[in-house]
Design a protein around this motif. Structure first.
Motif, short mmCIF file in Angstrom:
data_model
loop_
_atom_site.label_atom_id
_atom_site.label_comp_id
_atom_site.label_asym_id
_atom_site.label_seq_id
_atom_site.Cartn_x
_atom_site.Cartn_y
_atom_site.Cartn_z
N PHE A 52 -11.07 10.12 14.64
CA PHE A 52 -12.48 10.31 14.34
C PHE A 52 -13.13 9.12 13.60
N PRO A 53 -12.48 8.52 12.61
CA PRO A 53 -13.10 7.35 11.99
C PRO A 53 -13.34 6.20 12.98
N ASP A 54 -12.44 6.05 13.96
CA ASP A 54 -12.62 5.02 14.98
C ASP A 54 -13.88 5.26 15.78
N ARG A 55 -14.12 6.52 16.17
CA ARG A 55 -15.30 6.83 16.96
C ARG A 55 -16.58 6.60 16.16
N LEU A 64 0.82 -1.21 0.00
CA LEU A 64 0.00 0.00 0.00
C LEU A 64 0.86 1.26 0.00
N ALA A 65 2.00 1.19 0.68
CA ALA A 65 2.89 2.36 0.73
C ALA A 65 3.44 2.69 -0.65
N ARG A 66 3.54 1.69 -1.51
CA ARG A 66 4.06 1.93 -2.87
C ARG A 66 2.99 2.45 -3.81
N THR A 67 1.73 2.43 -3.39
CA THR A 67 0.64 2.91 -4.23
C THR A 67 0.30 4.35 -3.89
N ASP A 68 -0.73 4.86 -4.54
CA ASP A 68 -1.19 6.23 -4.26
C ASP A 68 -2.17 6.28 -3.09
N VAL A 69 -2.45 5.15 -2.50
CA VAL A 69 -3.38 5.10 -1.37
C VAL A 69 -2.75 5.78 -0.16
N THR A 70 -3.51 6.62 0.52
CA THR A 70 -3.01 7.32 1.70
C THR A 70 -3.54 6.66 2.97
N PRO A 71 -2.85 6.84 4.08
CA PRO A 71 -3.35 6.30 5.36
C PRO A 71 -4.73 6.84 5.71
N ASN A 72 -4.98 8.11 5.39
CA ASN A 72 -6.27 8.71 5.70
C ASN A 72 -7.40 8.04 4.92
N GLN A 73 -7.13 7.67 3.69
CA GLN A 73 -8.13 6.96 2.90
C GLN A 73 -8.43 5.59 3.49
N ILE A 74 -7.40 4.93 3.98
CA ILE A 74 -7.60 3.63 4.61
C ILE A 74 -8.46 3.79 5.86
N VAL A 119 -10.78 6.00 6.35
CA VAL A 119 -12.16 6.22 5.93
C VAL A 119 -12.81 4.91 5.50
N VAL A 120 -12.06 4.04 4.85
CA VAL A 120 -12.59 2.74 4.43
C VAL A 120 -13.02 1.93 5.64
N SER A 121 -12.35 2.12 6.79
CA SER A 121 -12.75 1.40 8.00
C SER A 121 -14.19 1.74 8.39
N ILE A 122 -14.60 2.97 8.14
CA ILE A 122 -15.99 3.37 8.42
C ILE A 122 -16.94 2.62 7.50
#
Length: 241
Positions: free
Chosen positions: A126-129, A55-65, A67-70
């Motif tokens: 915030f996504p966790d909450r 994932l680190a080698r892609t354009d995916v950001t930690p923040n996007q991940i 949000v996906v958890s929600i």
């Protein structure tokens, strides 16, 4: 005496050292310390490290991940509410695990993958909450105890509030249980899997009801234990009279 002898000596290494950022003076050293990062055993697992590295080698950001958890939590909540069947409960358990995997990978991609951002702290909390509230409230409605579901969601949020408040006081954030996030989700996952079998054989929801009670009561106890921990640290650091 040579005037040069009175001048401060400059080390060659100092000349090559980058200038200090003014914000460094006000940054608490523990902001980036491991003590304020939730301890997760799965972080050292091979599959997690490989997934985070990819994932680190892609354009995916930690923040996007984050949000996906929600989205995973919302899917699990929807299954609890509108498809409370054995297959729906198994699907909810899988959605919960998907949410937890996102919570694991977003931090690994940010820290180990070198993709930290200025908004990372917000997306870390915030996504966790939101995810917690979606799942726990849905659990309450699924067993016919909506008030207990809302109460469980509130106390779950309070556990995080107490933890972060301790950090705001300059203390190490406490992730102790007995009902921290991973414990709440473990209880829900087990309840969904057991409940699927129970529903198929007996048509009852005792496992889900028990999970609703355990999460609410355990979250209250967790708030108390964390608050007591903060009080002990503050008292230990107070000057003697």
């Amino acid at each position: 005496m040579n005037d040069a002898d009175d001048l401060p000596q400059v080390n060659d290494a100092d000349e090559n050292r980058p200038p200090k950022d003014d914000t460094d003076e006000n940054r608490r050293p523990k902001d980036d310390a491991d003590e304020n990062r939730r301890p997760i055993a799965a972080r050292s697992a091979g599959w997690a490290q490989r997934s985070a590295a990819w994932l680190a080698r892609t354009d995916v950001t930690p923040n996007q991940i984050s949000v996906v958890s929600i989205l995973f939590a919302a899917a699990g909540a929807a299954l609890l509410l509108w498809r409370p069947t054995p297959s729906g409960l198994i699907g909810c358990a899988l959605a919960i695990q998907g949410r937890l995997i996102c919570n694991l990978l977003d931090g690994m991609v940010a820290v180990e993958g070198g993709k930290k951002s200025a908004l990372g702290a917000l997306y870390n909390e915030f996504p966790d909450r939101v995810a917690d509230s979606l799942l726990i409230v849905a659990l309450g409605y699924a067993v016919g105890w909506p008030a207990l579901g809302w109460f469980g969601a509130l106390t779950a949020a309070l556990t995080a509030y107490v933890r972060v408040f301790g950090g705001a006081l300059g203390l190490a954030q406490s992730f102790r249980g007995p009902m921290a996030k991973q414990h709440r989700m473990a209880v829900m996952t087990a309840a969904c899997l057991i409940g699927a079998g129970e529903l198929a054989w007996a048509g009852s929801h005792w496992a889900l009801q028990a999970a609703c009670v355990v999460i609410a009561a355990g979250s209250v106890i967790t708030c108390v234990t964390r608050t007591q921990g903060i009080a002990r640290q503050l008292t230990a650091g107070a000057p003697s009279c």
